[in-house]
Design an enzyme around this catalytic site. Structure first.
Site, PDB file in Angstrom:
ATOM      1  N   TRP A  10      54.395 -21.307  44.572  1.00  0.00           N
ATOM      2  CA  TRP A  10      55.457 -20.454  45.128  1.00  0.00           C
ATOM      3  C   TRP A  10      56.771 -21.203  45.303  1.00  0.00           C
ATOM      4  CZ3 TRP A  10      52.512 -17.421  49.628  1.00  0.00           C
ATOM      5  CH2 TRP A  10      51.466 -16.691  49.043  1.00  0.00           C
ATOM      6  N   GLU A  98      59.878 -31.214  38.968  1.00  0.00           N
ATOM      7  CA  GLU A  98      60.990 -31.055  39.918  1.00  0.00           C
ATOM      8  C   GLU A  98      61.014 -32.203  40.924  1.00  0.00           C
ATOM      9  OE1 GLU A  98      60.053 -27.017  41.006  1.00  0.00           O
ATOM     10  OE2 GLU A  98      60.594 -26.402  38.974  1.00  0.00           O
ATOM     11  N   SER A 213      56.699 -21.183  32.308  1.00  0.00           N
ATOM     12  CA  SER A 213      57.001 -19.802  31.914  1.00  0.00           C
ATOM     13  C   SER A 213      55.766 -19.005  31.504  1.00  0.00           C
ATOM     14  CB  SER A 213      58.067 -19.770  30.810  1.00  0.00           C
ATOM     15  OG  SER A 213      59.289 -20.318  31.290  1.00  0.00           O
ATOM     16  N   GLY A 234      54.632 -20.551  38.066  1.00  0.00           N
ATOM     17  CA  GLY A 234      55.712 -20.590  39.039  1.00  0.00           C
ATOM     18  C   GLY A 234      56.240 -19.191  39.311  1.00  0.00           C
ATOM     19  N   GLY A 235      57.350 -18.849  38.677  1.00  0.00           N
ATOM     20  CA  GLY A 235      58.049 -17.588  38.935  1.00  0.00           C
ATOM     21  C   GLY A 235      57.143 -16.366  38.956  1.00  0.00           C
TER      22      GLY A 235
HETATM   23  P1  PGA Z   1      57.495 -21.374  35.914  1.00  0.00           P
HETATM   24  O1  PGA Z   1      57.118 -22.708  36.738  1.00  0.00           O
HETATM   25  O2  PGA Z   1      56.210 -20.616  35.714  1.00  0.00           O
HETATM   26  O3  PGA Z   1      58.466 -20.650  36.784  1.00  0.00           O
HETATM   27  O4  PGA Z   1      58.071 -21.826  34.620  1.00  0.00           O
HETATM   28  C1  PGA Z   1      55.960 -23.423  36.444  1.00  0.00           C
HETATM   29  C2  PGA Z   1      55.857 -24.637  37.332  1.00  0.00           C
HETATM   30  O5  PGA Z   1      56.879 -25.246  37.649  1.00  0.00           O
HETATM   31  O6  PGA Z   1      54.754 -25.010  37.747  1.00  0.00           O
END
Ligand code: PGA
Length: 252
Positions: A10, A98, A213, A234-235
């Protein structure tokens, strides 16, 4: 057979109210997810206690987005692996790109965090992945193997054999442009073969999941690859319906 694993990251999104709404929606939808799919969510630290309190579905496993490299003590602002284990957390993401790029986490720091998680009986989810420039320069294999071998150098091969490794090409994270199933499979097969060659005859139970993604529209094709054991999302994990659809695709 390894159970497939889908993890929702999240990140730094939402409020207490939206975190609670999301876990309640996921809880209601879990009965449509096949039993042999493991599902985990990684809420922000501030929300995780409330998410655990609100979730009575034991199939929804809890993950943390980060852990301290330090064990205990005067370390302002950090959260230790023992604190995570103490409140029922099962997985910890370490080495997310990140954290590597925004907070300067080195392979050595990531290895320290991995070790802390392992010694607290948490399952580390080690993220590895190359940048666009590294891929274009032909360094993808070198980068992901260096990231993985930093763990083996620190703590040996055994902890990796029961951990999770997430291949997350940096260029695919949050961009909407996932790696193709074939691109992901190529790296997963490489990681699997290196783990096997380092395993000294021990069983390789490592789950290799893909992140970058992942969405309902591309997850089925990714899961069709032999060495993709799940996804780090992620998103798309912020939308319960979308996330549950991804989980269902893992069951096919
Ligand atoms: P995303 O992020 O699905 O938004 O690309 C994946 C992640 O950073 O684990």
């Amino acid at each position: 057979m390894r159970n497939r694993l889908i993890v929702g990251n999240w990140k730094m999104h939402g409020s207490m109210a939206t975190a609670v709404d999301l876990i309640m929606e996921l809880e209601q939808g879990m009965e449509s997810v096949p039993e042999n799919i493991d599902v985990a969510v990684a809420p922000p630290f501030l929300h995780i206690g409330e998410v655990i309190r609100r979730s009575s579905n034991t199939r929804l496993l809890m993950a943390a987005q980060n852990v301290s490299a330090f064990e205990v003590g005067a370390v302002t602002g950090e959260v230790s692996s023992t604190m995570l284990a103490d409140i029922g957390i099962r997985f910890v993401i370490v080495g997310h790109s990140e954290r590597r790029s925004l907070f300067g986490e080195s392979n050595e720091t990531v290895a320290e965090k991995f070790a802390r998680a392992y010694f607290s009986d948490l399952t580390p989810i080690l993220c590895v992945g190359e940048t666009q420039e590294q891929r274009e320069a032909g360094f993808t294999e070198d980068v992901v193997l260096e990231q993985m071998y930093a763990i083996i150098d620190r703590i040996g091969i055994k902890p990796l054999l029961n951990a999770v490794v997430a291949y997350e090409p940096v260029w695919a994270i949050g961009t909407g442009a996932s790696a193709s199933p074939e691109q992901a499979q190529e790296v997963h097969a490489l990681l699997r073969s290196k783990l096997a060659s380092e395993s000294e005859g021990q069983t390789v139970a490592t789950r290799l999941i893909y992140g970058g993604s992942v969405k309902a529209s591309n997850s089925a094709a990714l899961f069709g690859q032999a060495d993709i054991d799940g996804a780090l999302v992620g998103g798309a994990s912020l939308d319960a319906k979308e996330f549950l659809t991804i989980c269902k695709h893992a069951g096919k």
